[in-house]
Design an enzyme around this catalytic site. Structure first.
Site, short mmCIF file in Angstrom:
data_model
loop_
_atom_site.label_atom_id
_atom_site.label_comp_id
_atom_site.label_asym_id
_atom_site.label_seq_id
_atom_site.Cartn_x
_atom_site.Cartn_y
_atom_site.Cartn_z
N ILE A 1 0.85 -1.19 0.00
CA ILE A 1 0.00 0.00 0.00
C ILE A 1 0.89 1.25 0.00
O ILE A 1 0.60 2.24 -0.68
CB ILE A 1 -0.95 -0.04 1.22
CG1 ILE A 1 -2.03 -1.11 0.97
CG2 ILE A 1 -1.57 1.32 1.47
CD1 ILE A 1 -3.03 -1.29 2.08
N TYR B 1 -9.18 -12.18 11.13
CA TYR B 1 -8.38 -10.96 11.34
C TYR B 1 -7.84 -10.91 12.78
O TYR B 1 -6.79 -10.31 13.05
CB TYR B 1 -9.21 -9.72 10.98
CG TYR B 1 -8.36 -8.52 10.64
CD1 TYR B 1 -7.41 -8.58 9.63
CD2 TYR B 1 -8.50 -7.32 11.33
CE1 TYR B 1 -6.61 -7.47 9.31
CE2 TYR B 1 -7.71 -6.22 11.02
CZ TYR B 1 -6.77 -6.30 10.02
OH TYR B 1 -5.99 -5.21 9.71
N LYS C 1 -5.55 -2.81 15.51
CA LYS C 1 -6.10 -1.71 14.71
C LYS C 1 -7.10 -0.88 15.53
O LYS C 1 -7.16 0.34 15.38
CB LYS C 1 -6.79 -2.24 13.44
CG LYS C 1 -5.84 -2.89 12.44
CD LYS C 1 -4.74 -1.96 11.96
CE LYS C 1 -3.99 -2.52 10.77
NZ LYS C 1 -2.75 -1.78 10.48
P1 NAP Z 1 3.14 -4.99 3.21
O1 NAP Z 1 3.44 -4.58 1.83
O2 NAP Z 1 3.55 -6.34 3.64
O3 NAP Z 1 3.69 -3.88 4.21
C1 NAP Z 1 3.84 -4.11 5.61
C2 NAP Z 1 5.10 -3.42 6.04
O4 NAP Z 1 5.27 -3.50 7.47
C3 NAP Z 1 6.33 -4.05 5.42
O5 NAP Z 1 7.09 -3.06 4.76
C4 NAP Z 1 7.09 -4.57 6.64
O6 NAP Z 1 8.50 -4.48 6.50
C5 NAP Z 1 6.66 -3.58 7.69
N1 NAP Z 1 7.05 -4.04 9.02
C6 NAP Z 1 6.63 -5.13 9.70
N2 NAP Z 1 7.27 -5.22 10.89
C7 NAP Z 1 8.11 -4.15 10.96
C8 NAP Z 1 9.04 -3.69 11.93
N3 NAP Z 1 9.27 -4.34 13.08
N4 NAP Z 1 9.75 -2.54 11.68
C9 NAP Z 1 9.55 -1.87 10.51
N5 NAP Z 1 8.69 -2.27 9.55
C10 NAP Z 1 7.97 -3.40 9.78
O7 NAP Z 1 1.55 -4.95 3.46
P2 NAP Z 1 0.45 -3.78 3.31
O8 NAP Z 1 -0.84 -4.50 3.12
O9 NAP Z 1 0.88 -2.77 2.34
O10 NAP Z 1 0.42 -3.19 4.80
C11 NAP Z 1 0.60 -1.82 5.08
C12 NAP Z 1 -0.40 -1.36 6.14
O11 NAP Z 1 -1.72 -1.35 5.58
C13 NAP Z 1 -0.47 -2.24 7.37
O12 NAP Z 1 -0.67 -1.43 8.52
C14 NAP Z 1 -1.74 -3.05 7.11
O13 NAP Z 1 -2.33 -3.57 8.30
C15 NAP Z 1 -2.59 -1.99 6.48
N6 NAP Z 1 -3.77 -2.46 5.74
C16 NAP Z 1 -3.63 -3.40 4.78
C17 NAP Z 1 -4.78 -3.82 4.08
C18 NAP Z 1 -4.68 -4.87 3.01
O14 NAP Z 1 -5.70 -5.48 2.68
N7 NAP Z 1 -3.51 -5.08 2.42
C19 NAP Z 1 -6.04 -3.28 4.39
C20 NAP Z 1 -6.13 -2.32 5.38
C21 NAP Z 1 -5.00 -1.91 6.06
P3 NAP Z 1 9.36 -5.76 5.99
O15 NAP Z 1 8.95 -6.00 4.60
O16 NAP Z 1 10.72 -5.26 6.17
O17 NAP Z 1 9.00 -6.88 6.93
#
Ligand code: NAP
Length: 256
Positions: free
Chosen positions: A19, A154, A161
């Site tokens: 995202i 979830y 969240k």
């Molecule tokens: P993503 O591409 O996997 O991104 C998640 C990020 O969190 C990764 O860059 C990961 O880094 C980082 N992370 C995890 N542990 C960490 C730590 N200890 N220190 C620093 N960074 C850390 O997935 P995404 O879906 O885009 O998620 C981004 C946000 O959107 C999250 O808050 C998620 O809950 C939220 N969200 C997602 C959705 C969905 O359906 N995808 C919907 C609503 C909200 P590494 O790669 O280095 O591990």
């Protein structure tokens, strides 16, 4: 060019499906420059090539679960970019084995770790943001509808969240007096690395698509453009809000 002359930080870009990547794209098209953090040196090397397209700054390592790393990373950034105008916190984590089945099976250790990385880290980012934003600015974090209503599998992430969303209103109140706005975007489901850890994620995608008034799932661009608006001066009077960007699906109860 709503973000011409503005510089910001993006935390949580794992790859082009993240995202955070969609958000960075919308910001770039509108003139913003960005610096990125990565969890470790290993991930730093993975996203360095992508980050080059968004301002050319060095990627700063920052594991948000470690007390001293956010402060250290922010000090380093201040030297590189000078004051910032916005920060995007797009980070969450849970043991994927606990994103399936009954919520009551969540372990204490994963509960605390998920809360630490997915929720507390935003509080720490917000506290340190004052140093980086002497002229005010805008913070955004990412949340999901599972904080409001039960979404199968979830589980612990819903607890994190829900706490994150409450944090947004408290932080908005704390930081309003120094001109820093704090908001969250509640994004509809998108297939990313983190999302693929949630059990039966493809069913969630299908369900939300069926339910949504717009009859589709959200895209990275939908979320990126909404984030662009909330980070820009166009949203100068908006703080403490949870903004749903989900094709309207959160408004629908039952749909036959
Ligand atoms: P993503 O591409 O996997 O991104 C998640 C990020 O969190 C990764 O860059 C990961 O880094 C980082 N992370 C995890 N542990 C960490 C730590 N200890 N220190 C620093 N960074 C850390 O997935 P995404 O879906 O885009 O998620 C981004 C946000 O959107 C999250 O808050 C998620 O809950 C939220 N969200 C997602 C959705 C969905 O359906 N995808 C919907 C609503 C909200 P590494 O790669 O280095 O591990």
């Amino acid at each position: 060019m709503m973000m011409q002359g503005k510089t910001g930080l993006i935390m949580g870009m794992a790859n082009k499906f993240s995202i955070a990547y969609g958000i960075a794209e919308s910001l770039k098209v509108n003139g913003a420059k960005m610096i990125f953090t990565a969890q470790t040196d290993y991930f730093k090397s993975k996203i360095t090539d992508i980050a080059k397209d968004f301002g050319g700054y060095e990627v700063i390592p920052c594991d948000v679960s470690k007390d001293d790393e956010i402060e250290k990373a922010f000090d380093e950034m201040l030297n590189i970019t000078g004051p910032l105008d916005f920060i995007v916190h797009s980070i969450a984590f849970s043991d994927r084995n606990e994103l399936a089945g009954k919520y009551y099976n969540t372990s204490r250790s994963n509960f605390l770790n998920a809360m630490n990385i997915s929720c507390y880290s935003f509080t720490e980012v917000a506290r340190h943001s004052q140093k980086l934003m002497p002229n005010g600015g805008s913070l955004v974090t990412l949340t999901y509808y599972g904080a409001e209503k039960v979404v199968p599998n979830y589980n612990v992430m819903a607890m994190a969240k829900a706490a994150l969303e409450t944090g947004v209103i408290y932080l908005a109140d704390d930081l309003g007096e120094v001109g820093i706005r704090v908001n969250a975007i509640s994004a509809g489901p998108i297939k990313t690395l983190a999302a693929s850890g949630v059990g039966e994620f493809s069913k969630i995608l299908e369900f939300e698509r069926h339910r949504a008034p717009l009859k589709r799932n959200v895209t990275q661009k939908d979320i990126g453009d909404a984030c662009l608006f909330i980070l820009s001066d166009m949203a100068s009077g908006i703080t403490g809000e949870i903004i749903h960007v989900d094709c309207g699906s959160n408004k629908i109860g039952v749909k036959f």
